[in-house]
Design a protein around this motif. Structure first.
Motif, mmCIF file in Angstrom:
data_model
loop_
_atom_site.group_PDB
_atom_site.id
_atom_site.type_symbol
_atom_site.label_atom_id
_atom_site.label_comp_id
_atom_site.label_asym_id
_atom_site.label_seq_id
_atom_site.Cartn_x
_atom_site.Cartn_y
_atom_site.Cartn_z
ATOM 1 N N UNK A 112 0.843 -1.188 0.000
ATOM 2 C CA UNK A 112 0.000 0.000 0.000
ATOM 3 C C UNK A 112 0.878 1.238 0.000
ATOM 4 N N UNK A 113 0.294 2.361 -0.357
ATOM 5 C CA UNK A 113 1.044 3.608 -0.293
ATOM 6 C C UNK A 113 1.314 3.945 1.171
ATOM 7 N N UNK A 114 2.570 4.256 1.472
ATOM 8 C CA UNK A 114 2.927 4.604 2.839
ATOM 9 C C UNK A 114 2.268 5.925 3.226
ATOM 10 N N UNK A 115 1.984 6.068 4.504
ATOM 11 C CA UNK A 115 1.300 7.264 4.981
ATOM 12 C C UNK A 115 2.170 8.510 4.833
ATOM 13 N N UNK A 116 3.486 8.329 4.854
ATOM 14 C CA UNK A 116 4.397 9.468 4.732
ATOM 15 C C UNK A 116 5.624 9.037 3.956
ATOM 16 N N UNK A 117 6.280 9.987 3.337
ATOM 17 C CA UNK A 117 7.483 9.680 2.567
ATOM 18 C C UNK A 117 8.737 9.705 3.412
ATOM 19 N N UNK A 118 8.677 10.323 4.601
ATOM 20 C CA UNK A 118 9.905 10.450 5.383
ATOM 21 C C UNK A 118 10.107 9.303 6.367
ATOM 22 N N UNK A 119 9.074 8.462 6.589
ATOM 23 C CA UNK A 119 9.165 7.300 7.480
ATOM 24 C C UNK A 119 9.668 7.694 8.871
ATOM 25 N N UNK A 120 9.417 8.945 9.265
ATOM 26 C CA UNK A 120 9.833 9.399 10.591
ATOM 27 C C UNK A 120 11.305 9.726 10.700
ATOM 28 N N UNK A 121 12.010 9.812 9.571
ATOM 29 C CA UNK A 121 13.442 10.098 9.574
ATOM 30 C C UNK A 121 13.699 11.541 9.172
ATOM 31 N N UNK A 122 14.801 12.081 9.615
ATOM 32 C CA UNK A 122 15.199 13.426 9.198
ATOM 33 C C UNK A 122 15.702 13.377 7.763
ATOM 34 N N UNK A 123 15.820 14.539 7.136
ATOM 35 C CA UNK A 123 16.311 14.588 5.754
ATOM 36 C C UNK A 123 17.725 14.034 5.660
ATOM 37 N N UNK A 124 18.545 14.270 6.693
ATOM 38 C CA UNK A 124 19.907 13.721 6.705
ATOM 39 C C UNK A 124 19.871 12.199 6.777
ATOM 40 N N UNK A 125 19.008 11.667 7.633
ATOM 41 C CA UNK A 125 18.906 10.210 7.766
ATOM 42 C C UNK A 125 18.409 9.571 6.481
ATOM 43 N N UNK A 126 17.444 10.208 5.818
ATOM 44 C CA UNK A 126 16.926 9.657 4.561
ATOM 45 C C UNK A 126 17.982 9.692 3.467
ATOM 46 N N UNK A 127 18.796 10.719 3.448
ATOM 47 C CA UNK A 127 19.852 10.821 2.445
ATOM 48 C C UNK A 127 20.941 9.779 2.701
ATOM 49 N N UNK A 128 21.256 9.578 3.972
ATOM 50 C CA UNK A 128 22.284 8.603 4.326
ATOM 51 C C UNK A 128 21.813 7.175 4.080
ATOM 52 N N UNK A 129 20.532 6.934 4.287
ATOM 53 C CA UNK A 129 19.998 5.570 4.181
ATOM 54 C C UNK A 129 18.615 5.627 3.537
ATOM 55 N N UNK A 130 18.557 5.735 2.197
ATOM 56 C CA UNK A 130 17.252 5.795 1.525
ATOM 57 C C UNK A 130 16.416 4.545 1.829
ATOM 58 N N UNK A 131 15.182 4.764 2.218
ATOM 59 C CA UNK A 131 14.296 3.653 2.580
ATOM 60 C C UNK A 131 13.583 3.119 1.338
ATOM 61 N N UNK A 132 13.640 1.809 1.144
ATOM 62 C CA UNK A 132 12.931 1.180 0.031
ATOM 63 C C UNK A 132 11.439 1.066 0.349
ATOM 64 N N UNK A 133 11.136 0.575 1.548
ATOM 65 C CA UNK A 133 9.745 0.415 1.960
ATOM 66 C C UNK A 133 9.709 0.127 3.455
ATOM 67 N N UNK A 134 8.519 0.196 4.017
ATOM 68 C CA UNK A 134 8.329 -0.183 5.420
ATOM 69 C C UNK A 134 7.492 -1.459 5.484
ATOM 70 N N UNK A 135 7.543 -2.120 6.623
ATOM 71 C CA UNK A 135 6.769 -3.350 6.849
ATOM 72 C C UNK A 135 6.021 -3.203 8.167
ATOM 73 N N UNK A 136 4.703 -3.370 8.122
ATOM 74 C CA UNK A 136 3.898 -3.344 9.344
ATOM 75 C C UNK A 136 3.420 -4.765 9.631
#
Length: 267
Positions: free
Chosen positions: A114-138
């Motif tokens: 499903x489409x994730x509720x947010x694109x940042x997955x609760x991470x800061x912009x620095x964290x997302x740049x350092x470790x791009x998230x492919x997807x989340x699992x609930x």
């Protein structure tokens, strides 16, 4: 000394790396989200990295209610910069895989993208740049421990992209009338190659597969190059397979644009 027992295992498999004895292992990075990690610490739960996934273990505590369902959330990333090139995502990013049913043997059919509720997955912009998230699992799971030899397993199966293969021949080979033969052709699978519709450089030939082929890190296809007007004389017993290193464009029979995996052969 604290005693821990396993709760469950989560594995992320990828079709690109194949299966069987020649399969390579997909090695994603799986971490609990910040909110989930905080709750897991309170519940004395640990994440252990294993080949192709993780295991979640819990400390045995007398006060624990083992019937309680815990809502786990994991973030999956990969150090492979080419993963988007060979992965056929179920939907556009950002993606969240959610468990939609419980059964004895969890498989990919138990998860829905499903489409994730947010694109940042609760991470800061620095964290997302350092470790791009492919997807989340609930993943909801009761705090009921398993025996070490009988751990509950959940699995998400990622699919590989399919592409047309395009062979470029130059040198002496380009002066011959060529044909590519599928050595494993049968009633269910017979891959055929036709001359490219695009202009190629002088003294060269190009052939494109009529249909898309599944991309693999070690492709199983066996193609042979023969000389068409010499009673099928074999010129190359085994043609090299396509890889994701050279991706180009081609025009199909009806003029549509095709993505092709290119293979260059000079002989």
């Amino acid at each position: 000394m604290a005693r821990y027992l396993p709760l469950f295992a989560l594995h992320i498999d990828h079709e690109f790396f194949g299966d069987g004895e020649n399969a390579q292992v997909f090695t994603p990075q799986i971490e609990a989200s910040k909110a989930c990690a905080a709750k897991m610490e309170k519940e004395s739960l640990l994440v252990r990295t294993v080949t192709g996934g993780i295991e979640v273990w819990q400390e045995q505590l007398e006060w624990r209610d083992t019937s309680e369902v815990f809502d786990f959330e994991f973030l999956v990333s990969s150090s492979d910069p080419n993963i988007d090139t060979y992965t056929a995502w179920d939907i556009a990013k950002p993606i969240c895989y959610q468990l939609v049913q419980q059964n004895a043997e969890q498989t990919i059919s138990s998860f829905v993208a499903k489409s994730a509720e947010t694109e940042d997955f609760g991470l800061s912009s620095f964290e997302r740049q350092r470790r791009p998230i492919l997807f989340s699992v609930k993943l909801p799971h009761a705090l009921t421990p398993s025996t070490v030899g009988d751990v509950k397993k959940y699995q998400i199966q990622l699919r590989s992209k399919h592409m047309h293969w395009k062979y470029y021949f130059s040198g002496a080979l380009a002066k011959k009338k060529l044909e590519i033969v599928d050595l494993d052709a049968n009633s269910e699978s017979d891959y055929r190659f036709i001359p490219s519709r695009q202009v190629v450089i002088e003294n060269s030939l190009a052939f494109v597969s009529e249909v898309k082929l599944p991309m693999r890190s070690i492709p199983p296809q066996r193609f042979q190059l023969r000389e068409e007007d010499a009673n099928g004389r074999v010129l190359m017993r085994r043609l090299p397979n396509a890889s994701i290193d050279k991706i180009g464009k081609e025009k199909g029979p009806d003029g549509q644009s095709l993505v092709v995996a290119e293979i260059y052969i000079h002989q």
